[in-house]
Design a protein around this motif. Structure first.
Motif, PDB file in Angstrom:
ATOM      1  N   GLY A   1       0.569  -1.442   0.107  1.00 41.20           N
ATOM      2  CA  GLY A   1      -0.145  -0.023   0.379  1.00 41.20           C
ATOM      3  C   GLY A   1       0.560   1.466  -0.024  1.00 41.20           C
ATOM      4  O   GLY A   1       1.576   1.186  -0.005  1.00 41.20           O
ATOM      5  N   ASN A   2       0.361   2.395  -0.448  1.00 42.40           N
ATOM      6  CA  ASN A   2       0.722   3.602  -0.046  1.00 42.40           C
ATOM      7  C   ASN A   2       1.622   3.847   1.007  1.00 42.40           C
ATOM      8  O   ASN A   2       2.214   4.628   1.215  1.00 42.40           O
ATOM      9  CB  ASN A   2      -0.331   4.759   0.199  1.00 42.40           C
ATOM     10  N   ILE A   3       2.063   3.421   2.012  1.00 39.40           N
ATOM     11  CA  ILE A   3       2.860   3.684   3.120  1.00 39.40           C
ATOM     12  C   ILE A   3       3.247   2.179   3.491  1.00 39.40           C
ATOM     13  O   ILE A   3       4.041   2.617   4.282  1.00 39.40           O
ATOM     14  CB  ILE A   3       1.577   4.328   5.002  1.00 39.40           C
ATOM     15  N   ASP A   4       3.589   1.723   2.724  1.00 39.70           N
ATOM     16  CA  ASP A   4       4.360   0.515   2.958  1.00 39.70           C
ATOM     17  C   ASP A   4       5.424   0.709   2.239  1.00 39.70           C
ATOM     18  O   ASP A   4       5.693   1.363   1.210  1.00 39.70           O
ATOM     19  CB  ASP A   4       3.734  -0.763   1.960  1.00 39.70           C
ATOM     20  N   ALA A   5       6.719   0.590   3.298  1.00 35.08           N
ATOM     21  CA  ALA A   5       7.978   0.821   2.558  1.00 35.08           C
ATOM     22  C   ALA A   5       8.913  -0.315   1.953  1.00 35.08           C
ATOM     23  O   ALA A   5       8.067  -1.285   1.514  1.00 35.08           O
ATOM     24  CB  ALA A   5       9.020   1.330   3.943  1.00 35.08           C
ATOM     25  N   GLN A   6       9.846  -0.472   1.571  1.00 36.40           N
ATOM     26  CA  GLN A   6      10.832  -1.025   0.762  1.00 36.40           C
ATOM     27  C   GLN A   6      11.110  -2.250   1.384  1.00 36.40           C
ATOM     28  O   GLN A   6      10.584  -3.674   0.711  1.00 36.40           O
ATOM     29  CB  GLN A   6      12.004  -0.841   0.299  1.00 36.40           C
ATOM     30  N   ASP A   7      10.532  -2.607   2.452  1.00 35.76           N
ATOM     31  CA  ASP A   7      11.036  -3.942   2.902  1.00 35.76           C
ATOM     32  C   ASP A   7       9.477  -4.592   2.666  1.00 35.76           C
ATOM     33  O   ASP A   7       9.748  -5.744   2.858  1.00 35.76           O
ATOM     34  CB  ASP A   7      10.982  -3.838   4.728  1.00 35.76           C
ATOM     35  N   VAL A   8       8.438  -4.277   2.827  1.00 35.83           N
ATOM     36  CA  VAL A   8       6.963  -4.740   2.111  1.00 35.83           C
ATOM     37  C   VAL A   8       6.703  -4.751   0.771  1.00 35.83           C
ATOM     38  O   VAL A   8       6.504  -5.742   0.551  1.00 35.83           O
ATOM     39  CB  VAL A   8       5.482  -4.207   2.831  1.00 35.83           C
ATOM     40  N   ARG A   9       7.478  -3.851  -0.288  1.00 34.95           N
ATOM     41  CA  ARG A   9       7.797  -3.723  -1.433  1.00 34.95           C
ATOM     42  C   ARG A   9       8.343  -4.592  -2.075  1.00 34.95           C
ATOM     43  O   ARG A   9       7.900  -5.592  -2.836  1.00 34.95           O
ATOM     44  CB  ARG A   9       7.604  -2.294  -1.939  1.00 34.95           C
ATOM     45  N   ALA A  10       9.476  -5.030  -1.013  1.00 39.35           N
ATOM     46  CA  ALA A  10      10.392  -6.621  -1.780  1.00 39.35           C
ATOM     47  C   ALA A  10       9.594  -8.042  -1.276  1.00 39.35           C
ATOM     48  O   ALA A  10      10.151  -8.980  -2.100  1.00 39.35           O
ATOM     49  CB  ALA A  10      11.300  -6.705  -0.421  1.00 39.35           C
ATOM     50  N   LEU A  11       8.240  -7.724  -0.382  1.00 39.13           N
ATOM     51  CA  LEU A  11       7.671  -8.957  -0.312  1.00 39.13           C
ATOM     52  C   LEU A  11       6.260  -8.654  -0.922  1.00 39.13           C
ATOM     53  O   LEU A  11       6.047 -10.624  -1.789  1.00 39.13           O
ATOM     54  CB  LEU A  11       7.224  -9.508   1.113  1.00 39.13           C
ATOM     55  N   HIS A  12       5.690  -8.213  -1.441  1.00 36.90           N
ATOM     56  CA  HIS A  12       4.278  -8.562  -2.156  1.00 36.90           C
ATOM     57  C   HIS A  12       4.395  -7.155  -3.288  1.00 36.90           C
ATOM     58  O   HIS A  12       5.103  -5.790  -3.529  1.00 36.90           O
ATOM     59  CB  HIS A  12       3.554  -7.262  -1.160  1.00 36.90           C
ATOM     60  N   PRO A  13       3.558  -7.467  -3.908  1.00 38.10           N
ATOM     61  CA  PRO A  13       3.689  -6.506  -5.618  1.00 38.10           C
ATOM     62  C   PRO A  13       1.908  -5.131  -5.694  1.00 38.10           C
ATOM     63  O   PRO A  13       2.328  -5.568  -3.947  1.00 38.10           O
ATOM     64  CB  PRO A  13       3.018  -7.011  -6.547  1.00 38.10           C
ATOM     65  N   LYS A  14       2.281  -4.860  -5.821  1.00 35.38           N
ATOM     66  CA  LYS A  14       1.556  -3.026  -6.598  1.00 35.38           C
ATOM     67  C   LYS A  14       0.429  -3.815  -6.879  1.00 35.38           C
ATOM     68  O   LYS A  14      -0.684  -3.445  -5.945  1.00 35.38           O
ATOM     69  CB  LYS A  14       1.879  -2.345  -7.628  1.00 35.38           C
ATOM     70  N   THR A  15       0.208  -4.403  -7.621  1.00 33.75           N
ATOM     71  CA  THR A  15      -1.225  -5.371  -8.399  1.00 33.75           C
ATOM     72  C   THR A  15      -0.747  -6.707  -8.335  1.00 33.75           C
ATOM     73  O   THR A  15       0.436  -7.891  -8.061  1.00 33.75           O
ATOM     74  CB  THR A  15      -1.473  -4.586  -9.160  1.00 33.75           C
ATOM     75  N   LEU A  16      -1.715  -7.588  -7.335  1.00 32.78           N
ATOM     76  CA  LEU A  16      -2.095  -9.328  -7.925  1.00 32.78           C
ATOM     77  C   LEU A  16      -3.050  -9.264  -8.824  1.00 32.78           C
ATOM     78  O   LEU A  16      -4.457  -8.909  -8.669  1.00 32.78           O
ATOM     79  CB  LEU A  16      -1.781  -9.750  -6.745  1.00 32.78           C
ATOM     80  N   ARG A  17      -3.058 -10.758  -9.941  1.00 36.75           N
ATOM     81  CA  ARG A  17      -4.003 -11.060 -10.334  1.00 36.75           C
ATOM     82  C   ARG A  17      -3.552 -12.917 -10.702  1.00 36.75           C
ATOM     83  O   ARG A  17      -2.332 -13.620 -10.642  1.00 36.75           O
ATOM     84  CB  ARG A  17      -3.514 -10.986 -11.701  1.00 36.75           C
ATOM     85  N   PHE A  18      -4.183 -13.655  -9.548  1.00 39.27           N
ATOM     86  CA  PHE A  18      -4.600 -14.965  -9.639  1.00 39.27           C
ATOM     87  C   PHE A  18      -5.447 -15.419  -9.650  1.00 39.27           C
ATOM     88  O   PHE A  18      -6.833 -15.075  -9.696  1.00 39.27           O
ATOM     89  CB  PHE A  18      -3.668 -15.633  -7.579  1.00 39.27           C
ATOM     90  N   THR A  19      -5.859 -16.674  -9.728  1.00 35.50           N
ATOM     91  CA  THR A  19      -6.657 -17.843  -9.400  1.00 35.50           C
ATOM     92  C   THR A  19      -7.046 -18.139  -8.216  1.00 35.50           C
ATOM     93  O   THR A  19      -5.838 -19.266  -8.084  1.00 35.50           O
ATOM     94  CB  THR A  19      -6.842 -18.637 -10.726  1.00 35.50           C
ATOM     95  N   CYS A  20      -8.414 -18.525  -7.535  1.00 35.54           N
ATOM     96  CA  CYS A  20      -8.080 -19.744  -6.321  1.00 35.54           C
ATOM     97  C   CYS A  20      -9.119 -20.439  -6.414  1.00 35.54           C
ATOM     98  O   CYS A  20     -10.916 -19.728  -6.503  1.00 35.54           O
ATOM     99  CB  CYS A  20      -8.427 -18.263  -5.202  1.00 35.54           C
ATOM    100  N   ALA A  21      -9.760 -21.204  -6.428  1.00 28.76           N
ATOM    101  CA  ALA A  21      -9.976 -22.225  -6.674  1.00 28.76           C
ATOM    102  C   ALA A  21     -11.748 -22.523  -7.537  1.00 28.76           C
ATOM    103  O   ALA A  21     -12.141 -22.086  -7.554  1.00 28.76           O
ATOM    104  CB  ALA A  21     -11.050 -22.792  -5.018  1.00 28.76           C
ATOM    105  N   GLY A  22     -10.802 -21.859  -9.146  1.00 28.57           N
ATOM    106  CA  GLY A  22     -11.747 -21.353  -9.966  1.00 28.57           C
ATOM    107  C   GLY A  22     -12.098 -20.143  -9.867  1.00 28.57           C
ATOM    108  O   GLY A  22     -12.809 -19.839 -11.159  1.00 28.57           O
TER     109      GLY A  22
END
Length: 165
Positions: free
Chosen positions: A53-74
């Protein structure tokens, strides 16, 4: 798949939140973790999918992307932190949804819990779990739990975690 959904923790987790997330197959976090320690602690309960998110620093940005697209159980899922809502999507999100509508769109940021259908984009369901942390203007901390079965969200629960202060 049993999913625990939260957002805007702003470095805050309490025992009640962790207890409510027990039994989740995955925990999804829609940004503003606050610190990577929040993601790491959640990962001790269940695998974490999240966006920064907008308050997250590099430590979080290294773990998680800005946008995520995935499939879960169809179910095709699109998640980002600042996304808007049906009729008022952020421009970047509007383009992604128009080009290829997901079945579920998740965002955070506003600290306002929302569950809305978007009839203009098929069966798109929009979820914003509100804010689970103590920082912000919200009065009540919230999160969600639900199941994904055969490409559909089922048994959606909104959980009030108590007052912000």
């Amino acid at each position: 798949m049993k999913i625990g959904l939260l957002s805007d923790t702003h470095s805050y987790l309490d025992d009640r939140m962790l207890t409510l997330l027990q039994g989740s197959d995955e925990i999804w976090h829609a940004g503003d973790f606050g610190t990577a320690a929040v993601s790491e602690r959640l990962a001790q309960v269940a695998p974490v999918r999240g966006v920064y998110g907008n308050i997250d620093a590099q430590d979080v940005r290294a773990l998680h992307p800005k946008t995520l697209r995935f499939t879960c159980a169809g179910l095709d899922v699109l998640m980002t932190h600042i996304g808007g809502y049906p009729g008022k999507y952020a421009p970047e999100v509007r383009a992604l949804i128009k080009e290829n509508p997901p079945g579920l769109f998740i965002c955070g940021h506003s600290h306002i819990l929302k569950v809305m259908q978007d009839p203009r984009h098929g069966n798109l369901l929009h979820l914003n779990p509100g804010a689970a942390g103590r920082h912000g203007f919200h009065q009540v901390r919230t999160m969600m739990r639900f199941e994904v079965l055969d490409g559909k969200v089922q048994h959606l629960q909104v959980i009030e975690l108590g007052k912000r202060a």
